[in-house]
Design an enzyme around this catalytic site. Structure first.
Site, short mmCIF file in Angstrom:
data_model
loop_
_atom_site.label_atom_id
_atom_site.label_comp_id
_atom_site.label_asym_id
_atom_site.label_seq_id
_atom_site.Cartn_x
_atom_site.Cartn_y
_atom_site.Cartn_z
N LYS A 1 -4.46 -6.79 7.20
CA LYS A 1 -4.90 -5.40 6.98
C LYS A 1 -5.33 -5.20 5.52
O LYS A 1 -4.68 -5.71 4.62
CB LYS A 1 -3.76 -4.44 7.32
CG LYS A 1 -4.18 -2.98 7.38
CD LYS A 1 -3.19 -2.14 8.17
CE LYS A 1 -2.07 -1.62 7.32
NZ LYS A 1 -1.07 -0.91 8.13
N ASP B 1 7.18 5.00 13.17
CA ASP B 1 7.79 4.74 11.86
C ASP B 1 9.27 5.08 12.00
O ASP B 1 9.63 6.17 12.44
CB ASP B 1 7.12 5.63 10.81
CG ASP B 1 7.69 5.41 9.42
OD1 ASP B 1 6.95 4.92 8.56
OD2 ASP B 1 8.87 5.72 9.19
N GLY C 1 7.03 -2.13 6.25
CA GLY C 1 6.80 -2.28 4.80
C GLY C 1 7.75 -1.39 4.04
O GLY C 1 8.92 -1.27 4.42
N ASP D 1 -7.25 0.43 6.49
CA ASP D 1 -6.34 1.57 6.37
C ASP D 1 -6.83 2.49 5.26
O ASP D 1 -6.90 2.07 4.10
CB ASP D 1 -4.94 1.03 6.04
CG ASP D 1 -3.87 2.10 6.07
OD1 ASP D 1 -4.20 3.28 6.26
OD2 ASP D 1 -2.68 1.75 5.90
N GLU E 1 2.13 6.67 10.84
CA GLU E 1 3.15 6.56 9.79
C GLU E 1 3.46 7.91 9.15
O GLU E 1 4.51 8.09 8.56
CB GLU E 1 2.75 5.51 8.73
CG GLU E 1 1.57 5.90 7.88
CD GLU E 1 1.15 4.79 6.92
OE1 GLU E 1 0.70 3.73 7.39
OE2 GLU E 1 1.26 4.97 5.70
#
Ligand SMILES: C[C@H](O)[C@@H](O)CC(=O)C(=O)O
Ligand SMILES: [Mg+2]
Length: 471
Positions: free
Chosen positions: A248, A356, A385, A278, A333
Protein backbone atom coordinates in the site's frame (compact mmCIF):
# COMPACT_ATOMS: atom_id res chain seq x y z
CA UNK A 1 -14.98 -19.51 35.13
CA UNK A 2 -15.17 -15.72 35.16
CA UNK A 3 -14.29 -14.24 38.53
CA UNK A 4 -13.52 -11.11 40.52
CA UNK A 5 -14.80 -7.61 41.10
CA UNK A 6 -13.05 -4.84 39.22
CA UNK A 7 -11.33 -2.85 41.92
CA UNK A 8 -9.07 -0.55 39.95
CA UNK A 9 -8.84 1.18 36.57
CA UNK A 10 -5.79 3.15 35.56
CA UNK A 11 -5.21 4.95 32.28
CA UNK A 12 -1.94 6.32 30.92
CA UNK A 13 -0.93 8.53 28.04
CA UNK A 14 1.75 6.64 26.09
CA UNK A 15 3.33 8.25 23.04
CA UNK A 16 6.02 7.25 20.58
CA UNK A 17 7.80 10.02 18.64
CA UNK A 18 7.22 8.37 15.24
CA UNK A 19 6.78 11.75 13.54
CA UNK A 20 10.53 12.30 13.82
CA UNK A 21 11.14 9.65 11.16
CA UNK A 22 8.02 10.37 9.10
CA UNK A 23 6.65 6.94 10.05
CA UNK A 24 2.90 6.77 9.74
CA UNK A 25 2.67 10.02 7.75
CA UNK A 26 -0.04 10.53 5.17
CA UNK A 27 -1.72 13.31 3.24
CA UNK A 28 -3.73 14.42 6.28
CA UNK A 29 -1.59 13.37 9.23
CA UNK A 30 1.79 14.81 8.40
CA UNK A 31 3.38 14.50 11.86
CA UNK A 32 1.78 11.54 13.64
CA UNK A 33 3.19 10.45 16.97
CA UNK A 34 1.73 6.98 17.31
CA UNK A 35 0.16 6.86 20.76
CA UNK A 36 -2.24 4.99 22.97
CA UNK A 37 -4.54 5.61 25.87
CA UNK A 38 -3.56 2.55 27.87
CA UNK A 39 -6.02 1.12 30.37
CA UNK A 40 -5.29 -1.46 33.05
CA UNK A 41 -8.07 -3.18 34.99
CA UNK A 42 -7.43 -5.09 38.20
CA UNK A 43 -9.79 -7.34 40.09
CA UNK A 44 -9.93 -8.60 43.66
CA UNK A 45 -9.67 -12.22 42.40
CA UNK A 46 -6.74 -14.20 43.73
CA UNK A 47 -5.42 -15.10 40.27
CA UNK A 48 -3.76 -11.66 39.99
CA UNK A 49 -4.73 -11.41 36.29
CA UNK A 50 -5.13 -7.93 34.85
CA UNK A 51 -6.97 -6.71 31.79
CA UNK A 52 -5.08 -4.42 29.41
CA UNK A 53 -6.83 -2.25 26.85
CA UNK A 54 -5.68 0.32 24.37
CA UNK A 55 -7.11 2.70 21.92
CA UNK A 56 -4.93 4.16 19.19
CA UNK A 57 -4.42 7.92 19.13
CA UNK A 58 -2.01 10.48 17.68
CA UNK A 59 0.03 12.57 20.14
CA UNK A 60 -1.98 15.34 21.78
CA UNK A 61 -5.26 13.58 21.10
CA UNK A 62 -4.30 11.07 23.76
CA UNK A 63 -4.81 13.42 26.69
CA UNK A 64 -8.40 14.04 25.64
CA UNK A 65 -9.11 10.30 25.39
CA UNK A 66 -7.51 9.74 28.79
CA UNK A 67 -9.99 12.26 30.29
CA UNK A 68 -12.89 10.42 28.65
CA UNK A 69 -11.70 7.07 30.02
CA UNK A 70 -11.63 8.55 33.50
CA UNK A 71 -15.12 9.97 32.99
CA UNK A 72 -16.42 6.50 32.05
CA UNK A 73 -14.52 4.61 34.75
CA UNK A 74 -17.35 4.58 37.29
CA UNK A 75 -19.34 2.27 35.01
CA UNK A 76 -16.69 -0.42 35.42
CA UNK A 77 -15.42 0.02 38.93
CA UNK A 78 -16.87 -2.27 41.57
CA UNK A 79 -18.59 -4.41 38.93
CA UNK A 80 -18.23 -8.17 38.95
CA UNK A 81 -16.58 -9.35 35.74
CA UNK A 82 -19.15 -12.16 35.64
CA UNK A 83 -22.00 -9.62 35.64
CA UNK A 84 -20.35 -7.62 32.87
CA UNK A 85 -19.75 -10.47 30.46
CA UNK A 86 -22.94 -12.27 31.55
CA UNK A 87 -24.91 -9.37 30.08
CA UNK A 88 -22.34 -7.86 27.77
CA UNK A 89 -24.95 -6.28 25.52
CA UNK A 90 -26.43 -4.54 28.52
CA UNK A 91 -23.04 -3.40 29.73
CA UNK A 92 -22.10 -2.09 26.26
CA UNK A 93 -25.36 -0.13 26.26
CA UNK A 94 -24.69 1.21 29.71
CA UNK A 95 -21.28 2.54 28.67
CA UNK A 96 -22.54 4.03 25.42
CA UNK A 97 -25.72 5.46 26.96
CA UNK A 98 -24.20 7.44 29.82
CA UNK A 99 -26.76 10.25 30.05
CA UNK A 100 -24.17 13.02 30.10
CA UNK A 101 -21.31 11.60 28.04
CA UNK A 102 -23.58 10.37 25.23
CA UNK A 103 -24.18 13.99 24.30
CA UNK A 104 -20.57 14.32 23.18
CA UNK A 105 -20.80 11.14 21.08
CA UNK A 106 -23.05 9.36 20.62
CA UNK A 107 -20.97 6.26 19.88
CA UNK A 108 -18.36 8.27 18.05
CA UNK A 109 -15.29 10.39 18.53
CA UNK A 110 -13.34 10.66 21.76
CA UNK A 111 -15.95 9.08 23.98
CA UNK A 112 -16.19 6.03 21.71
CA UNK A 113 -12.40 5.65 21.57
CA UNK A 114 -12.45 5.67 25.36
CA UNK A 115 -15.21 3.06 25.36
CA UNK A 116 -13.04 0.91 23.09
CA UNK A 117 -10.03 1.18 25.40
CA UNK A 118 -12.08 0.09 28.44
CA UNK A 119 -13.90 -2.73 26.65
CA UNK A 120 -10.69 -3.98 25.04
CA UNK A 121 -9.34 -4.37 28.59
CA UNK A 122 -12.48 -6.24 29.66
CA UNK A 123 -12.13 -8.65 26.71
CA UNK A 124 -8.44 -9.16 27.48
CA UNK A 125 -9.27 -10.01 31.08
CA UNK A 126 -12.10 -12.34 30.11
CA UNK A 127 -9.92 -14.23 27.60
CA UNK A 128 -7.10 -14.48 30.14
CA UNK A 129 -9.41 -15.87 32.79
CA UNK A 130 -10.62 -18.46 30.28
CA UNK A 131 -6.98 -19.24 29.45
CA UNK A 132 -7.48 -18.61 25.71
CA UNK A 133 -6.31 -16.14 23.12
CA UNK A 134 -9.24 -13.89 22.28
CA UNK A 135 -9.75 -15.35 18.78
CA UNK A 136 -10.15 -18.81 20.30
CA UNK A 137 -12.50 -17.56 23.01
CA UNK A 138 -14.72 -16.22 20.21
CA UNK A 139 -14.36 -19.29 18.00
CA UNK A 140 -15.33 -21.62 20.86
CA UNK A 141 -18.19 -19.46 22.11
CA UNK A 142 -21.67 -20.78 21.57
CA UNK A 143 -23.38 -18.58 18.91
CA UNK A 144 -26.14 -17.40 21.26
CA UNK A 145 -23.60 -16.25 23.84
CA UNK A 146 -21.59 -14.51 21.15
CA UNK A 147 -24.66 -12.69 19.90
CA UNK A 148 -25.53 -11.64 23.44
CA UNK A 149 -22.40 -9.43 23.36
CA UNK A 150 -23.73 -7.38 20.42
CA UNK A 151 -25.97 -4.34 20.58
CA UNK A 152 -28.24 -4.74 17.53
CA UNK A 153 -29.91 -1.37 18.09
CA UNK A 154 -29.84 0.66 14.84
CA UNK A 155 -28.91 -2.27 12.58
CA UNK A 156 -31.92 -4.59 12.71
CA UNK A 157 -33.16 -3.15 9.42
CA UNK A 158 -30.26 -4.95 7.73
CA UNK A 159 -29.30 -7.66 10.23
CA UNK A 160 -31.57 -9.18 12.85
CA UNK A 161 -30.28 -11.32 15.66
CA UNK A 162 -31.89 -14.36 14.02
CA UNK A 163 -30.11 -13.68 10.72
CA UNK A 164 -26.84 -13.28 12.59
CA UNK A 165 -27.52 -16.59 14.31
CA UNK A 166 -28.04 -18.30 10.97
CA UNK A 167 -24.72 -16.88 9.70
CA UNK A 168 -22.93 -18.24 12.76
CA UNK A 169 -24.68 -21.60 12.46
CA UNK A 170 -23.56 -21.89 8.83
CA UNK A 171 -20.08 -20.91 9.97
CA UNK A 172 -19.94 -24.03 12.16
CA UNK A 173 -19.49 -26.15 9.04
CA UNK A 174 -15.81 -26.68 8.32
CA UNK A 175 -14.77 -24.65 11.35
CA UNK A 176 -12.25 -27.20 12.64
CA UNK A 177 -10.51 -27.39 9.25
CA UNK A 178 -10.32 -23.62 8.98
CA UNK A 179 -8.89 -23.38 12.47
CA UNK A 180 -6.26 -25.94 11.45
CA UNK A 181 -5.51 -23.95 8.31
CA UNK A 182 -4.99 -20.78 10.35
CA UNK A 183 -2.75 -22.54 12.86
CA UNK A 184 -0.65 -23.96 10.08
CA UNK A 185 -0.44 -21.05 7.62
CA UNK A 186 -1.76 -17.95 9.36
CA UNK A 187 -3.85 -15.12 7.94
CA UNK A 188 -2.44 -13.31 4.86
CA UNK A 189 -1.05 -9.85 5.46
CA UNK A 190 -0.14 -6.84 3.33
CA UNK A 191 2.38 -4.18 4.13
CA UNK A 192 2.07 -0.40 4.40
CA UNK A 193 5.51 0.06 5.95
CA UNK A 194 7.35 0.97 2.73
CA UNK A 195 5.51 4.00 1.50
CA UNK A 196 4.52 6.55 4.13
CA UNK A 197 4.07 9.94 2.54
CA UNK A 198 6.94 11.54 4.46
CA UNK A 199 9.50 9.00 3.23
CA UNK A 200 12.00 10.07 0.58
CA UNK A 201 12.15 8.14 -2.69
CA UNK A 202 15.39 6.55 -1.50
CA UNK A 203 13.78 5.29 1.71
CA UNK A 204 10.82 4.02 -0.26
CA UNK A 205 13.12 2.09 -2.60
CA UNK A 206 15.16 0.67 0.23
CA UNK A 207 12.13 -0.46 2.25
CA UNK A 208 10.46 -1.90 -0.79
CA UNK A 209 13.60 -3.90 -1.63
CA UNK A 210 13.76 -5.17 1.93
CA UNK A 211 10.06 -6.10 1.94
CA UNK A 212 10.44 -8.03 -1.31
CA UNK A 213 13.46 -9.84 0.11
CA UNK A 214 11.62 -10.56 3.34
CA UNK A 215 9.15 -12.73 1.49
CA UNK A 216 6.49 -10.50 -0.03
CA UNK A 217 7.50 -12.03 -3.33
CA UNK A 218 5.29 -14.76 -4.65
CA UNK A 219 3.60 -14.37 -8.03
CA UNK A 220 -0.09 -13.62 -7.98
CA UNK A 221 -2.64 -16.02 -9.42
CA UNK A 222 -5.46 -13.55 -9.81
CA UNK A 223 -4.28 -10.20 -11.01
CA UNK A 224 -5.22 -6.76 -9.83
CA UNK A 225 -5.02 -5.79 -13.47
CA UNK A 226 -8.36 -7.47 -14.02
CA UNK A 227 -11.52 -5.54 -13.48
CA UNK A 228 -12.72 -5.71 -9.90
CA UNK A 229 -15.55 -8.07 -10.61
CA UNK A 230 -13.02 -10.54 -12.00
CA UNK A 231 -10.69 -10.43 -9.03
CA UNK A 232 -10.99 -13.87 -7.56
CA UNK A 233 -7.76 -14.75 -5.90
CA UNK A 234 -7.03 -17.91 -4.08
CA UNK A 235 -4.20 -16.72 -1.84
CA UNK A 236 -2.84 -20.22 -1.18
CA UNK A 237 -0.71 -22.59 -3.24
CA UNK A 238 -1.26 -26.32 -3.04
CA UNK A 239 1.48 -26.37 -0.36
CA UNK A 240 -0.54 -23.82 1.55
CA UNK A 241 1.81 -20.93 0.90
CA UNK A 242 0.38 -17.49 0.34
CA UNK A 243 0.58 -16.40 -3.27
CA UNK A 244 -0.24 -12.83 -4.05
CA UNK A 245 1.31 -10.06 -1.97
CA UNK A 246 -0.10 -6.62 -1.51
CA UNK A 247 1.63 -3.28 -0.98
CA UNK A 248 0.00 0.00 0.00
CA UNK A 249 1.21 3.46 -0.92
CA UNK A 250 0.10 6.82 0.50
CA UNK A 251 -1.19 9.38 -1.99
CA UNK A 252 -3.25 12.55 -2.10
CA UNK A 253 -1.09 15.58 -1.37
CA UNK A 254 0.51 16.27 -4.75
CA UNK A 255 -0.42 14.55 -8.00
CA UNK A 256 3.02 14.73 -9.61
CA UNK A 257 4.62 13.27 -6.48
CA UNK A 258 2.03 10.51 -6.48
CA UNK A 259 2.70 9.64 -10.11
CA UNK A 260 6.43 9.46 -9.46
CA UNK A 261 6.13 7.40 -6.29
CA UNK A 262 3.52 5.03 -7.71
CA UNK A 263 5.65 4.47 -10.81
CA UNK A 264 8.65 3.77 -8.63
CA UNK A 265 6.83 1.25 -6.45
CA UNK A 266 5.00 -0.41 -9.35
CA UNK A 267 8.31 -0.83 -11.19
CA UNK A 268 9.84 -2.40 -8.12
CA UNK A 269 7.05 -4.82 -7.28
CA UNK A 270 6.28 -5.63 -10.90
CA UNK A 271 2.97 -5.69 -12.76
CA UNK A 272 1.59 -8.75 -10.97
CA UNK A 273 1.58 -7.81 -7.34
CA UNK A 274 -1.32 -5.96 -5.90
CA UNK A 275 -0.94 -2.29 -5.10
CA UNK A 276 -3.36 -0.24 -3.03
CA UNK A 277 -3.51 3.52 -2.50
CA UNK A 278 -4.57 5.46 0.56
CA UNK A 279 -5.57 9.15 0.46
CA UNK A 280 -6.59 9.47 4.11
CA UNK A 281 -9.65 11.65 3.38
CA UNK A 282 -7.79 14.29 1.41
CA UNK A 283 -10.18 14.92 -1.49
CA UNK A 284 -13.61 16.19 -2.43
CA UNK A 285 -15.71 13.69 -4.34
CA UNK A 286 -15.07 14.96 -7.92
CA UNK A 287 -11.42 15.55 -7.05
CA UNK A 288 -11.09 11.93 -5.90
CA UNK A 289 -12.46 10.64 -9.18
CA UNK A 290 -10.23 12.90 -11.26
CA UNK A 291 -7.09 12.20 -9.24
CA UNK A 292 -7.62 8.45 -9.26
CA UNK A 293 -8.30 8.44 -13.00
CA UNK A 294 -4.78 9.80 -13.35
CA UNK A 295 -3.32 7.12 -11.08
CA UNK A 296 -5.30 4.32 -12.72
CA UNK A 297 -2.34 3.39 -14.96
CA UNK A 298 -0.65 1.97 -11.83
CA UNK A 299 -3.52 -0.49 -11.43
CA UNK A 300 -4.47 0.02 -7.79
CA UNK A 301 -6.84 -2.56 -6.35
CA UNK A 302 -8.39 0.10 -4.15
CA UNK A 303 -8.33 3.70 -3.14
CA UNK A 304 -8.69 3.97 0.60
CA UNK A 305 -10.46 6.85 2.36
CA UNK A 306 -10.75 8.98 -0.77
CA UNK A 307 -12.94 11.55 0.99
CA UNK A 308 -14.55 12.35 4.36
CA UNK A 309 -15.26 9.12 6.26
CA UNK A 310 -18.74 10.47 7.02
CA UNK A 311 -19.69 10.91 3.37
CA UNK A 312 -21.51 7.70 2.58
CA UNK A 313 -23.08 8.89 -0.66
CA UNK A 314 -19.78 10.45 -1.69
CA UNK A 315 -18.10 7.07 -1.30
CA UNK A 316 -20.91 5.51 -3.33
CA UNK A 317 -20.41 8.05 -6.13
CA UNK A 318 -16.64 7.43 -6.15
CA UNK A 319 -17.19 3.66 -6.18
CA UNK A 320 -19.49 3.95 -9.16
CA UNK A 321 -17.16 6.25 -11.07
CA UNK A 322 -14.04 4.15 -10.46
CA UNK A 323 -15.55 0.70 -11.04
CA UNK A 324 -14.98 0.84 -14.82
CA UNK A 325 -11.29 1.49 -14.10
CA UNK A 326 -11.12 -1.64 -11.94
CA UNK A 327 -10.49 0.42 -8.80
CA UNK A 328 -12.46 -0.32 -5.66
CA UNK A 329 -13.08 1.87 -2.62
CA UNK A 330 -11.89 0.82 0.83
CA UNK A 331 -12.74 2.55 4.07
CA UNK A 332 -13.33 2.00 7.76
CA UNK A 333 -10.41 3.10 9.89
CA UNK A 334 -12.29 6.27 10.75
CA UNK A 335 -15.85 4.96 10.52
CA UNK A 336 -17.44 5.93 13.79
CA UNK A 337 -19.70 2.99 14.42
CA UNK A 338 -21.82 0.13 13.08
CA UNK A 339 -24.41 2.58 11.72
CA UNK A 340 -21.95 4.15 9.30
CA UNK A 341 -20.79 0.71 8.19
CA UNK A 342 -24.41 -0.33 7.73
CA UNK A 343 -25.08 2.60 5.44
CA UNK A 344 -21.83 2.16 3.49
CA UNK A 345 -22.92 -1.40 2.81
CA UNK A 346 -26.49 -0.43 1.96
CA UNK A 347 -25.31 2.28 -0.43
CA UNK A 348 -22.73 0.00 -2.16
CA UNK A 349 -20.23 2.64 -1.16
CA UNK A 350 -17.29 0.35 -0.46
CA UNK A 351 -15.82 -2.79 -1.98
CA UNK A 352 -13.39 -3.52 0.87
CA UNK A 353 -14.39 -3.01 4.49
CA UNK A 354 -11.70 -2.04 6.97
CA UNK A 355 -12.63 -2.71 10.58
CA UNK A 356 -10.51 -1.12 13.27
CA UNK A 357 -10.12 -2.73 16.68
CA UNK A 358 -9.90 0.55 18.56
CA UNK A 359 -12.19 2.92 16.65
CA UNK A 360 -15.41 0.93 17.09
CA UNK A 361 -16.78 -0.08 20.47
CA UNK A 362 -14.32 -2.95 20.89
CA UNK A 363 -14.97 -6.58 19.99
CA UNK A 364 -18.69 -6.15 20.67
CA UNK A 365 -19.32 -3.66 17.88
CA UNK A 366 -16.76 -5.20 15.52
CA UNK A 367 -18.66 -8.49 15.70
CA UNK A 368 -21.78 -6.77 14.40
CA UNK A 369 -19.80 -5.29 11.49
CA UNK A 370 -18.21 -8.63 10.58
CA UNK A 371 -21.66 -10.18 10.47
CA UNK A 372 -23.08 -7.36 8.32
CA UNK A 373 -20.11 -7.64 5.93
CA UNK A 374 -20.83 -11.36 5.62
CA UNK A 375 -24.46 -10.69 4.82
CA UNK A 376 -23.48 -8.22 2.08
CA UNK A 377 -20.57 -10.46 0.93
CA UNK A 378 -18.07 -7.63 1.17
CA UNK A 379 -14.50 -8.70 2.03
CA UNK A 380 -13.10 -7.44 5.31
CA UNK A 381 -9.49 -6.20 5.12
CA UNK A 382 -8.77 -4.77 8.59
CA UNK A 383 -6.93 -1.58 9.31
CA UNK A 384 -3.88 -2.23 11.47
CA UNK A 385 -0.56 -0.61 12.27
CA UNK A 386 -0.50 2.27 14.72
CA UNK A 387 0.36 1.15 18.23
CA UNK A 388 -0.96 -2.31 18.85
CA UNK A 389 -3.60 -2.35 16.11
CA UNK A 390 -1.93 -5.37 14.47
CA UNK A 391 -1.75 -7.13 17.84
CA UNK A 392 -5.48 -6.68 18.41
CA UNK A 393 -7.11 -6.96 15.02
CA UNK A 394 -5.41 -10.24 14.12
CA UNK A 395 -7.71 -11.90 16.69
CA UNK A 396 -10.83 -10.48 15.02
CA UNK A 397 -9.92 -11.40 11.47
CA UNK A 398 -8.80 -14.91 12.40
CA UNK A 399 -12.13 -15.39 14.17
CA UNK A 400 -13.89 -13.96 11.11
CA UNK A 401 -12.26 -16.49 8.80
CA UNK A 402 -12.90 -19.47 11.06
CA UNK A 403 -16.46 -18.68 12.15
CA UNK A 404 -18.03 -16.11 9.83
CA UNK A 405 -16.63 -15.45 6.36
CA UNK A 406 -14.98 -18.84 5.74
CA UNK A 407 -13.16 -17.16 2.87
CA UNK A 408 -9.80 -15.62 2.08
CA UNK A 409 -10.79 -14.31 -1.32
CA UNK A 410 -9.73 -10.69 -1.77
CA UNK A 411 -8.88 -10.52 1.91
CA UNK A 412 -5.72 -9.49 3.65
CA UNK A 413 -5.00 -7.85 6.95
CA UNK A 414 -2.82 -4.75 7.04
CA UNK A 415 0.60 -5.07 8.64
CA UNK A 416 2.89 -2.26 9.65
CA UNK A 417 6.32 -2.92 11.00
CA UNK A 418 6.46 -0.40 13.86
CA UNK A 419 6.43 -0.60 17.66
CA UNK A 420 5.79 -4.33 18.12
CA UNK A 421 8.82 -4.54 20.39
CA UNK A 422 6.86 -2.67 23.08
CA UNK A 423 4.28 -5.43 23.42
CA UNK A 424 4.52 -8.37 25.76
CA UNK A 425 2.92 -10.66 23.15
CA UNK A 426 3.88 -9.13 19.78
CA UNK A 427 2.43 -10.37 16.50
CA UNK A 428 4.22 -13.22 14.80
CA UNK A 429 4.45 -12.85 11.03
CA UNK A 430 5.61 -15.81 8.97
CA UNK A 431 5.74 -15.85 5.20
CA UNK A 432 3.83 -12.57 5.24
CA UNK A 433 0.97 -14.02 7.28
CA UNK A 434 -0.26 -13.41 10.82
CA UNK A 435 0.23 -16.56 12.88
CA UNK A 436 -2.61 -17.02 15.40
CA UNK A 437 -1.54 -15.87 18.88
CA UNK A 438 -1.21 -18.68 21.40
CA UNK A 439 -1.03 -16.68 24.65
CA UNK A 440 -4.21 -16.08 26.60
CA UNK A 441 -5.79 -12.65 26.20
CA UNK A 442 -6.14 -10.00 23.52
CA UNK A 443 -2.36 -9.33 23.03
CA UNK A 444 -2.96 -5.84 24.44
CA UNK A 445 -0.40 -5.82 27.22
CA UNK A 446 2.57 -3.50 26.76
CA UNK A 447 5.94 -3.95 28.42
CA UNK A 448 5.92 -1.91 31.61
CA UNK A 449 9.41 -0.65 30.85
CA UNK A 450 8.22 0.72 27.47
CA UNK A 451 5.19 2.35 29.04
CA UNK A 452 7.32 4.07 31.67
CA UNK A 453 9.80 5.33 29.09
CA UNK A 454 7.15 6.63 26.71
CA UNK A 455 4.59 7.99 29.13
CA UNK A 456 3.84 11.60 28.27
CA UNK A 457 5.29 13.98 29.44
CA UNK A 458 7.27 12.39 32.27
CA UNK A 459 8.77 9.33 30.55
CA UNK A 460 12.49 9.41 29.86
CA UNK A 461 11.99 9.65 26.09
CA UNK A 462 9.73 12.67 26.32
CA UNK A 463 11.71 14.43 29.01
CA UNK A 464 14.71 14.39 26.69
CA UNK A 465 12.74 15.46 23.62
CA UNK A 466 10.91 18.24 25.42
CA UNK A 467 14.14 19.52 26.95
CA UNK A 468 15.80 19.51 23.51
CA UNK A 469 12.88 21.49 22.09
CA UNK A 470 13.29 24.12 24.79
CA UNK A 471 16.99 24.62 24.02
C1 LIG B 1 -1.84 8.25 10.58
C2 LIG B 1 -1.81 6.79 10.25
O1 LIG B 1 -0.47 6.36 10.11
C3 LIG B 1 -2.56 6.46 8.97
O2 LIG B 1 -1.88 6.98 7.85
C4 LIG B 1 -2.71 4.96 8.85
C5 LIG B 1 -3.49 4.50 7.69
O3 LIG B 1 -4.22 5.22 7.05
C6 LIG B 1 -3.40 3.09 7.31
O4 LIG B 1 -2.60 2.35 7.88
O5 LIG B 1 -4.16 2.71 6.44
MG1 LIG C 1 -5.59 4.06 5.81
Amino acid sequence: MVRGRICSLSVRDVRFPTSLGGHGSDAMHTDPDYSAAYVVLETDAEDGLKGYGITFTLGKGTEVVVCAVNALAHHVLNKDLGDIVGDFRGFYRQLTSDGQLRWIGPEKGVVHLATAAILNAVWDLWAKQEGKPLWKLLVDMDPRTLLSCIDFRYITDVLTEEEAYEILQKGQVGKKEREGQMLMHGYPAYTTSCAWLGYSDDTLKQLCTEALKAGWTRPAVGSSLLSLSCVNMDPWTSEGLPLDKWFKVKVGADLQDDVRRCRLIRNMIGPEKTLMMDANQRWDVPEAVKWMSQLAEFKPLWIEEPTSPDDILGHAAISKALAPLGIGVATGEQCHNRVIFKQLLQAKALQFLQIDSCRLGSVNENLSVLLMAKKFEIPVCPHAGGVGLCELVQHLIIFDFISVSASLQNRMCEYVDHLHEHFRYPVIIKKASYMPPKDAGYSTEMKEESVKKHQYPDGEVWKKLLAAQEN
